[in-house]
Design a protein around this motif. Structure first.
Motif, PDB file in Angstrom:
ATOM      1  N   UNK A 168     -35.669  24.100   0.501  1.00 65.32           N
ATOM      2  CA  UNK A 168     -34.653  23.091   0.207  1.00 65.32           C
ATOM      3  C   UNK A 168     -33.447  23.313   1.117  1.00 65.32           C
ATOM      4  N   UNK A 169     -32.671  22.242   1.302  1.00 68.57           N
ATOM      5  CA  UNK A 169     -31.409  22.294   2.038  1.00 68.57           C
ATOM      6  C   UNK A 169     -30.284  22.471   1.023  1.00 68.57           C
ATOM      7  N   UNK A 170     -29.546  23.556   1.161  1.00 66.00           N
ATOM      8  CA  UNK A 170     -28.578  23.979   0.143  1.00 66.00           C
ATOM      9  C   UNK A 170     -27.149  23.931   0.697  1.00 66.00           C
ATOM     10  N   UNK A 171     -26.249  23.327  -0.084  1.00 65.97           N
ATOM     11  CA  UNK A 171     -24.813  23.310   0.220  1.00 65.97           C
ATOM     12  C   UNK A 171     -24.117  24.352  -0.642  1.00 65.97           C
ATOM     13  N   UNK A 172     -23.270  25.170  -0.034  1.00 59.39           N
ATOM     14  CA  UNK A 172     -22.414  26.074  -0.812  1.00 59.39           C
ATOM     15  C   UNK A 172     -21.214  25.259  -1.310  1.00 59.39           C
ATOM     16  N   UNK A 173     -21.001  25.256  -2.621  1.00 58.29           N
ATOM     17  CA  UNK A 173     -19.871  24.530  -3.221  1.00 58.29           C
ATOM     18  C   UNK A 173     -18.862  25.536  -3.787  1.00 58.29           C
ATOM     19  N   UNK A 174     -17.715  25.004  -4.234  1.00 58.96           N
ATOM     20  CA  UNK A 174     -16.700  25.875  -4.862  1.00 58.96           C
ATOM     21  C   UNK A 174     -17.284  26.562  -6.096  1.00 58.96           C
ATOM     22  N   UNK A 175     -18.151  25.834  -6.811  1.00 58.32           N
ATOM     23  CA  UNK A 175     -18.704  26.360  -8.068  1.00 58.32           C
ATOM     24  C   UNK A 175     -19.950  27.221  -7.848  1.00 58.32           C
ATOM     25  N   UNK A 176     -20.652  27.012  -6.737  1.00 55.96           N
ATOM     26  CA  UNK A 176     -21.909  27.739  -6.543  1.00 55.96           C
ATOM     27  C   UNK A 176     -22.717  27.084  -5.442  1.00 55.96           C
ATOM     28  N   UNK A 177     -23.619  26.179  -5.844  1.00 56.41           N
ATOM     29  CA  UNK A 177     -24.429  25.505  -4.832  1.00 56.41           C
ATOM     30  C   UNK A 177     -24.797  24.108  -5.319  1.00 56.41           C
TER      31      UNK A 177
END
Ligand code: MF3
Ligand code: CO
Ligand code: CO
Length: 293
Positions: free
Chosen positions: A276-285
């Motif tokens: 999968x293509x994963x984005x790192x977010x402020x909360x996690x992913x």
């Protein structure tokens, strides 16, 4: 001596004229710019803007629509070329481009990898047989943005080995994804995958790795599916990368066939992969190519 007066105090009024305190206004922008610049300069990692993230998310939605269509086709007797035709036509129909086609000489629009094929299988005249496992790896470019994901499917009725390796590969990706959060490291991600898969007596392929993705097919960083906790690049919001562990039922060693692409296990054991293509977010992913694992 340093001239102290040239520095703007954190609590001073922001020079931009917003009326806000400097620390709550442009000081932050300066800080964020510098994370972005630091990652570019130190690692060649492109921290994505909100606009870029939206573009990659849209490519991911298209990708998963195509993947769902592929899943419905899978049955004994299907020729792998038919998967290529479907993925190619659906991609073009949506106004997108299949990234694999002509990528470093790859001759088709999708990778189709059966049984002991680890990755980069070339679709052609091979026919899916009852009991096979088949990985389909799709990467559309939509409006210039790339999303990259794969799934391994059962063909007909799986035997116990097929069930075991597909389940372990899916869970390995899940463990990796769930490690993603700001402050975690790529070593944490790799370790989670390796610890899980090797703990069950399977092996993790070393030669192929996950990768930054979005503006280009393969960007920095490399995402190893093995490693040590706390090592490697620290994750920050706006990073986008794939996690795509290839897990073998037997040993990890591989060779590439004379076609220069097809990677197969040396011991002939089954290999499965999910990506999968994963984005790192402020909360996690956030997965930009979401599906249930
Ligand atoms: N989609 C693969 C990956 O996950 C790359 C395939 S390269 C190709 O990185 F040329 F074989 F398509
Ligand atoms: Co990939
Ligand atoms: Co891929």
């Amino acid at each position: 001596m340093k001239n102290k007066s040239s520095k703007i105090g954190r609590n001073a009024l922001c020079p931009c004229g917003s009326g806000k305190k400097y620390k709550n206004c442009c000081r932050n922008m300066k800080k964020e710019l510098s994370v972005k610049e630091t990652y570019k300069q130190q690692y060649d990692i492109i921290i994505k803007t909100p606009k870029q993230i939206e573009g990659i998310r849209r490519a991911g939605v298209l990708l998963m629509q195509i993947m769902d269509g592929v899943e419905k086709m899978i049955r004994p007797g299907l020729v792998t070329e038919e998967i290529n035709t479907f993925v190619h036509e659906q991609t073009i129909r949506a106004g997108a481009i299949p990234a694999p086609l002509n990528y470093r000489g790859f001759p088709k629009s999708v990778c189709v990898s059966i049984n002991e094929v680890i990755c980069h299988g070339i679709p052609g005249d091979r026919i899916l047989m009852d009991g096979d496992i088949v990985n389909v790896d799709i990467t559309p470019i939509l409006d210039g943005y790339y999303a990259d994901a794969s799934k391994t499917f059962f063909v007909g009725t799986p035997g116990p080995d097929a069930q075991r390796i597909v389940s372990i590969a899916a869970n390995a990706l899940k463990k990796g994804i769930e490690t993603v959060a700001p402050g975690a490291t790529l070593g944490d991600v790799g370790h989670a995958i390796q610890h899980y898969a090797e703990g069950l007596g399977c092996s993790v392929v070393r030669e192929f790795v996950g990768h930054g993705v979005g503006i280009d097919f393969h960007e920095q960083p490399q995402v190893l599916h093995f490693g040590s906790p706390g090592k490697g690049v620290v994750l920050v919001p706006g990073m986008v990368f794939t996690i795509e562990p290839m897990i073998n039922l037997g040993k990890k060693e591989l060779h590439v066939l004379p076609d220069k692409w097809t990677a197969v296990t040396n011991d002939g054991s089954l290999s499965a992969q999910f990506e999968q293509t994963i984005l790192v977010t402020e909360q996690g992913y956030e997965s930009l190519t979401p599906y249930t694992l």
